[in-house]
Write a protein that holds these residues in place. Structure first.
Motif, PDB file in Angstrom:
ATOM      1  N   TYR A  31       0.830  -1.203   0.000  1.00  0.00           N
ATOM      2  CA  TYR A  31       0.000   0.000   0.000  1.00  0.00           C
ATOM      3  C   TYR A  31       0.862   1.250   0.000  1.00  0.00           C
ATOM      4  N   ASN A  32       0.298   2.344  -0.496  1.00  0.00           N
ATOM      5  CA  ASN A  32       0.934   3.646  -0.334  1.00  0.00           C
ATOM      6  C   ASN A  32       0.719   4.095   1.104  1.00  0.00           C
ATOM      7  N   ILE A  33       1.757   4.627   1.708  1.00  0.00           N
ATOM      8  CA  ILE A  33       1.655   5.132   3.077  1.00  0.00           C
ATOM      9  C   ILE A  33       1.291   6.608   3.012  1.00  0.00           C
ATOM     10  N   VAL A  34       0.194   6.973   3.674  1.00  0.00           N
ATOM     11  CA  VAL A  34      -0.230   8.370   3.675  1.00  0.00           C
ATOM     12  C   VAL A  34       0.655   9.158   4.627  1.00  0.00           C
ATOM     13  N   GLU A  35       0.836  10.429   4.299  1.00  0.00           N
ATOM     14  CA  GLU A  35       1.728  11.266   5.092  1.00  0.00           C
ATOM     15  C   GLU A  35       0.959  12.343   5.825  1.00  0.00           C
ATOM     16  N   VAL A  36       1.650  12.922   6.803  1.00  0.00           N
ATOM     17  CA  VAL A  36       1.076  13.974   7.629  1.00  0.00           C
ATOM     18  C   VAL A  36       0.401  15.007   6.725  1.00  0.00           C
ATOM     19  N   GLY A  37      -0.775  15.430   7.127  1.00  0.00           N
ATOM     20  CA  GLY A  37      -1.584  16.332   6.309  1.00  0.00           C
ATOM     21  C   GLY A  37      -2.816  15.626   5.768  1.00  0.00           C
ATOM     22  N   ASP A  38      -2.744  14.305   5.619  1.00  0.00           N
ATOM     23  CA  ASP A  38      -3.910  13.542   5.182  1.00  0.00           C
ATOM     24  C   ASP A  38      -4.879  13.456   6.362  1.00  0.00           C
ATOM     25  N   PRO A  39      -6.142  13.842   6.161  1.00  0.00           N
ATOM     26  CA  PRO A  39      -7.105  13.868   7.266  1.00  0.00           C
ATOM     27  C   PRO A  39      -7.303  12.534   7.983  1.00  0.00           C
ATOM     28  N   VAL A  40      -7.115  11.398   7.311  1.00  0.00           N
ATOM     29  CA  VAL A  40      -7.339  10.095   7.944  1.00  0.00           C
ATOM     30  C   VAL A  40      -6.402   9.891   9.134  1.00  0.00           C
ATOM     31  N   LEU A  41      -5.237  10.530   9.110  1.00  0.00           N
ATOM     32  CA  LEU A  41      -4.280  10.378  10.208  1.00  0.00           C
ATOM     33  C   LEU A  41      -4.730  11.079  11.485  1.00  0.00           C
ATOM     34  N   ARG A  42      -5.710  11.968  11.366  1.00  0.00           N
ATOM     35  CA  ARG A  42      -6.198  12.713  12.530  1.00  0.00           C
ATOM     36  C   ARG A  42      -7.575  12.251  12.989  1.00  0.00           C
ATOM     37  N   GLN A  43      -8.101  11.196  12.364  1.00  0.00           N
ATOM     38  CA  GLN A  43      -9.420  10.687  12.731  1.00  0.00           C
ATOM     39  C   GLN A  43      -9.295   9.482  13.662  1.00  0.00           C
ATOM     40  N   LYS A  44     -10.309   9.304  14.499  1.00  0.00           N
ATOM     41  CA  LYS A  44     -10.378   8.102  15.330  1.00  0.00           C
ATOM     42  C   LYS A  44     -10.823   6.954  14.422  1.00  0.00           C
ATOM     43  N   ALA A  45     -10.055   5.875  14.381  1.00  0.00           N
ATOM     44  CA  ALA A  45     -10.358   4.750  13.503  1.00  0.00           C
ATOM     45  C   ALA A  45     -11.559   3.961  14.018  1.00  0.00           C
ATOM     46  N   ASN A  46     -12.268   3.356  13.093  1.00  0.00           N
ATOM     47  CA  ASN A  46     -13.461   2.580  13.408  1.00  0.00           C
ATOM     48  C   ASN A  46     -13.105   1.174  13.885  1.00  0.00           C
ATOM     49  N   PRO A  47     -13.829   0.673  14.895  1.00  0.00           N
ATOM     50  CA  PRO A  47     -13.587  -0.703  15.348  1.00  0.00           C
ATOM     51  C   PRO A  47     -13.923  -1.707  14.246  1.00  0.00           C
ATOM     52  N   VAL A  48     -13.227  -2.819  14.261  1.00  0.00           N
ATOM     53  CA  VAL A  48     -13.521  -3.917  13.343  1.00  0.00           C
ATOM     54  C   VAL A  48     -14.671  -4.711  13.952  1.00  0.00           C
ATOM     55  N   LYS A  49     -15.744  -4.858  13.180  1.00  0.00           N
ATOM     56  CA  LYS A  49     -16.917  -5.572  13.671  1.00  0.00           C
ATOM     57  C   LYS A  49     -16.869  -7.062  13.347  1.00  0.00           C
ATOM     58  N   ASN A  50     -16.350  -7.390  12.182  1.00  0.00           N
ATOM     59  CA  ASN A  50     -16.276  -8.789  11.758  1.00  0.00           C
ATOM     60  C   ASN A  50     -14.876  -9.101  11.253  1.00  0.00           C
ATOM     61  N   ILE A  51     -14.301 -10.153  11.790  1.00  0.00           N
ATOM     62  CA  ILE A  51     -12.996 -10.587  11.303  1.00  0.00           C
ATOM     63  C   ILE A  51     -13.251 -11.647  10.240  1.00  0.00           C
ATOM     64  N   ASN A  52     -12.914 -11.281   9.014  1.00  0.00           N
ATOM     65  CA  ASN A  52     -13.194 -12.142   7.870  1.00  0.00           C
ATOM     66  C   ASN A  52     -12.000 -12.123   6.921  1.00  0.00           C
ATOM     67  N   SER A  53     -12.185 -12.669   5.731  1.00  0.00           N
ATOM     68  CA  SER A  53     -11.073 -12.774   4.780  1.00  0.00           C
ATOM     69  C   SER A  53     -10.532 -11.398   4.376  1.00  0.00           C
ATOM     70  N   SER A  54     -11.375 -10.373   4.358  1.00  0.00           N
ATOM     71  CA  SER A  54     -10.861  -9.039   3.991  1.00  0.00           C
ATOM     72  C   SER A  54      -9.950  -8.478   5.088  1.00  0.00           C
ATOM     73  N   ILE A  55     -10.240  -8.803   6.356  1.00  0.00           N
ATOM     74  CA  ILE A  55      -9.362  -8.379   7.452  1.00  0.00           C
ATOM     75  C   ILE A  55      -8.064  -9.187   7.400  1.00  0.00           C
ATOM     76  N   HIS A  56      -8.146 -10.463   7.098  1.00  0.00           N
ATOM     77  CA  HIS A  56      -6.938 -11.291   6.956  1.00  0.00           C
ATOM     78  C   HIS A  56      -6.045 -10.742   5.847  1.00  0.00           C
ATOM     79  N   LYS A  57      -6.663 -10.364   4.734  1.00  0.00           N
ATOM     80  CA  LYS A  57      -5.914  -9.793   3.605  1.00  0.00           C
ATOM     81  C   LYS A  57      -5.298  -8.452   4.014  1.00  0.00           C
ATOM     82  N   LEU A  58      -6.056  -7.644   4.743  1.00  0.00           N
ATOM     83  CA  LEU A  58      -5.544  -6.358   5.221  1.00  0.00           C
ATOM     84  C   LEU A  58      -4.316  -6.578   6.107  1.00  0.00           C
ATOM     85  N   LEU A  59      -4.397  -7.512   7.057  1.00  0.00           N
ATOM     86  CA  LEU A  59      -3.261  -7.797   7.941  1.00  0.00           C
ATOM     87  C   LEU A  59      -2.026  -8.205   7.131  1.00  0.00           C
TER      88      LEU A  59
END
Length: 164
Positions: free
Chosen positions: A4-32
């Motif tokens: 993945y591309n790593i986002v850098e300071v200034g990108d709003p996502v770095l200042r947001q509270k991340a959402n909890p993972v509700k379901n651990i499935n194949s997409s979370i495994h792929k993300l990890l």
């Protein structure tokens, strides 16, 4: 293997509270898996999902002792304090002296959805705290007692080019 591309300071996502993972499935495994590949490719010791633009409470850490995957992690106990140098893949070229707890107890879910608990200290505790801060929109520069630009790598690169 996806990097993945790593986002850098200034990108709003770095200042947001991340959402909890509700379901651990194949997409979370792929993300990890892809987060680990990205971290290793960037020669980092930790990576949080917001650093790749994904607002999920997922972290990977490897300080050379094996990969730690944490889903919905939280620190349940912290003790001691030490200040040491930190950098961040999302803030290239900047280092800071950051105070952190020297020992922590962290609870999370693993890739199988099982609750796990780790007691870590030293550099591992620092790395985990740094990554968990990302999940709450906090950057190491917010906690740093001092900051400096990282020139050593540039100097070494220029010396290598001059010799080449």
């Amino acid at each position: 293997m996806a990097i993945y591309n790593i986002v850098e300071v200034g990108d709003p996502v770095l200042r947001q509270k991340a959402n909890p993972v509700k379901n651990i499935n194949s997409s979370i495994h792929k993300l990890l898996k892809n987060m680990a590949d990205t971290m290793y490719d960037a020669k980092g010791v930790g990576l949080a999902a917001p650093q790749i633009g994904i607002s999920k409470r997922v972290v990977v850490v490897d300080i050379g002792e094996g990969l730690l995957e944490l889903i919905n992690p939280r620190i349940i106990k912290a003790s001691g304090q030490e200040t040491d140098t930190e950098g961040c893949l999302s803030i290239p070229g900047t280092l800071g002296q950051v105070p952190r707890a020297s020992k922590i107890q962290v609870q999370a879910l693993n890739r199988n959805g099982e609750q796990v608990e780790y007691h870590v200290k030293g550099f591992m505790a620092r790395a985990v705290q740094h990554e968990l801060d990302h999940l709450d929109g906090i950057l190491f520069i917010d906690k740093a007692e001092s900051l400096r630009k990282q020139f050593e790598d540039v100097v070494l690169e220029n010396k290598a080019k001059a010799k080449g």
